[in-house]
Design an enzyme around this catalytic site. Structure first.
Site, PDB file in Angstrom:
ATOM      1  N   HIS A   1       3.698  15.851   6.249  1.00 41.39           N
ATOM      2  CA  HIS A   1       4.046  15.800   4.827  1.00 41.39           C
ATOM      3  C   HIS A   1       5.041  16.892   4.428  1.00 41.39           C
ATOM      4  O   HIS A   1       5.675  16.796   3.375  1.00 41.39           O
ATOM      5  CB  HIS A   1       2.775  15.937   3.990  1.00 41.39           C
ATOM      6  CG  HIS A   1       2.841  15.248   2.664  1.00 41.39           C
ATOM      7  ND1 HIS A   1       3.988  15.210   1.889  1.00 41.39           N
ATOM      8  CD2 HIS A   1       1.905  14.553   1.957  1.00 41.39           C
ATOM      9  CE1 HIS A   1       3.743  14.533   0.777  1.00 41.39           C
ATOM     10  NE2 HIS A   1       2.499  14.122   0.797  1.00 41.39           N
TER      11      HIS A   1
ATOM     12  N   ASP B   1       8.223  -5.361   5.927  1.00 39.16           N
ATOM     13  CA  ASP B   1       8.325  -6.472   6.881  1.00 39.16           C
ATOM     14  C   ASP B   1       9.206  -6.063   8.059  1.00 39.16           C
ATOM     15  O   ASP B   1      10.396  -5.790   7.890  1.00 39.16           O
ATOM     16  CB  ASP B   1       8.919  -7.688   6.161  1.00 39.16           C
ATOM     17  CG  ASP B   1       8.954  -8.937   7.024  1.00 39.16           C
ATOM     18  OD1 ASP B   1       8.637  -8.853   8.230  1.00 39.16           O
ATOM     19  OD2 ASP B   1       9.321 -10.005   6.492  1.00 39.16           O
TER      20      ASP B   1
END
Length: 408
Positions: free
Chosen positions: A121, A339
């Site tokens: 992070h 996707d």
């Protein structure tokens, strides 16, 4: 940040090797996101820097002797198979000198698969990670370069040459007594997911909002509700200060800063609303809503500069954990729509919070196809049972029990 994305079998991609395609796509995407292939080092005053030594990220391929559908709702946070789907390779855990990203592709017997990401992070926030995933998706599907080129330029959010704290940063305040109390219970926390669809949101509005209050977004409503009833469940001394740290993205909205479109570093603040526990629990929900609005509205360019200065002056201080509730809306990112060629995942999001005091909002389609919000909460066993009881009473429209239980 452990992130899992589950994909069903797609007959149009039959015979295609999930792992090979994703691995090849990663190698090409990292050409543009080259700092992710380096290692973090620590300089004076705990300043973090990236050594762009091209050591690379970590990639793992695995097979699961089960069909994806057999996992059912266990794919949702907290997934009990996280250690199998995101293996803790020796040397992969930590901040300094470790790979900045670990990717694991696990094949299921049915032809479905899961892609797991473990992301450092300190390198990027959720917005930046989604940007990376979009680039990966585009390159896997034939693009020669990402449609949005990544921008480093971390100096845009660096501290000023003469650091000066000009704003209040309650998210870092911590009382010794509160810290001791939190530490005593932190290793006893369990995690459970809760779903909020149209029915649950309507129940909260109908039963807990004062008539004529006005319009309010689903996220703000849920944040206030969770803060109040989590505090009730924890049974905190009425005189203790409790906090709600609200993640604010400074790329968008009224607090927007002039950052390049491709900036993928951490670009958020976590202003904290503060209240006495007794006042939060005994007042109407609108009390919490107004405190959260005030905290959010204080974020402007001066606040961000003061925050950067505060972090430098205090040598990267941690957020307070005791009686603090850090919450972020990552449902708007659309990780459930990424996707790679096999269609959209049936779930995509953070598997569990790496912070014991934090919760993440993610989108999920329930059994009826309704788009819901799933939220994982960490609480001790007794407090969790109380919280579940409060939620059940609310969604069952048992107002009297909620009002009785919510008194301190």
């Amino acid at each position: 940040m452990p992130i899992l994305m589950f994909y069903k079998f797609n007959s149009s991609m039959k015979g295609k090797d999930h792992a090979k395609i994703i691995k090849d796509g990663l190698s090409k995407t990292l050409v543009f996101y080259y700092p992710l292939a380096g290692r973090i080092i620590e300089g004076p005053n705990r300043k973090l820097m990236v050594n762009c030594n091209s050591e690379g990220i970590m990639f793992i391929e695995a097979d699961a002797n089960v069909e994806l559908e057999k996992l059912g709702d266990s794919i949702l946070p907290p997934c009990p198979y996280l250690e199998e789907l995101l293996y803790n390779e020796p040397g992969s855990v930590g901040i300094i000198g470790c790979p900045l990203m670990l990717v694991q592709v696990t094949h299921f017997r049915c032809g479905g698969f899961v892609v797991g990401f473990k992301v450092n992070h300190t390198m990027m926030d959720a917005y930046g990670f989604k940007m990376f995933l979009n680039a990966l998706s585009e390159i896997i599907q034939g693009a020669s370069a990402p449609s949005i080129l990544p921008v480093w330029q971390r100096d845009l959010l660096s501290a000023r040459s003469s650091p000066c704290i000009t704003c209040t940063h309650n998210e870092f305040d911590e009382q010794v007594e509160s810290k001791i109390a939190w530490i005593a219970m932190e290793d006893k926390l369990i995690q459970h997911s809760f779903f909020f669809g149209n029915k649950e949101i309507k129940a909260i509005k109908d039963q807990l909002l004062e008539p004529g209050y006005g319009s309010i977004g689903r996220f703000e409503l849920l944040v206030a509700f969770l803060w109040k009833y989590r505090t009730i469940a924890l049974d905190i001394n009425p005189e203790e200060n409790v906090r709600l740290s609200y993640v604010v993205n400074v790329r968008v909205g009224p607090q927007k800063m002039e950052l390049p479109l491709g900036y993928y570093g951490n670009a958020f603040a976590t202003p904290a609303a503060v209240s006495k526990a007794g006042l939060l629990c005994s007042n109407p929900l609108t009390y919490a809503i107004e405190l959260i609005k005030q905290a959010k509205n204080q974020v402007n360019e001066e606040y961000i500069k003061s925050l950067a200065d505060y972090i430098v002056i205090n040598r990267r201080p941690p957020w307070t954990k005791s009686w603090n509730f850090l919450i972020t809306n990552d449902a708007i990112l659309g990780l459930d729509e990424v996707d790679f060629g096999w269609g959209k995942p049936i779930f995509g999001g953070v598997d569990r919070s790496p912070f014991s005091f934090a919760s993440f909002f993610w989108s999920f389609n329930n059994n009826m196809g309704e788009k819901s919000i799933v939220i994982a909460i960490n609480l001790p066993q007794q407090a969790m049972e109380k919280f579940q009881h409060l939620i059940h009473n609310l969604t069952s429209k048992n107002v009297e029990k909620i009002q009785l239980t919510s008194k301190i």
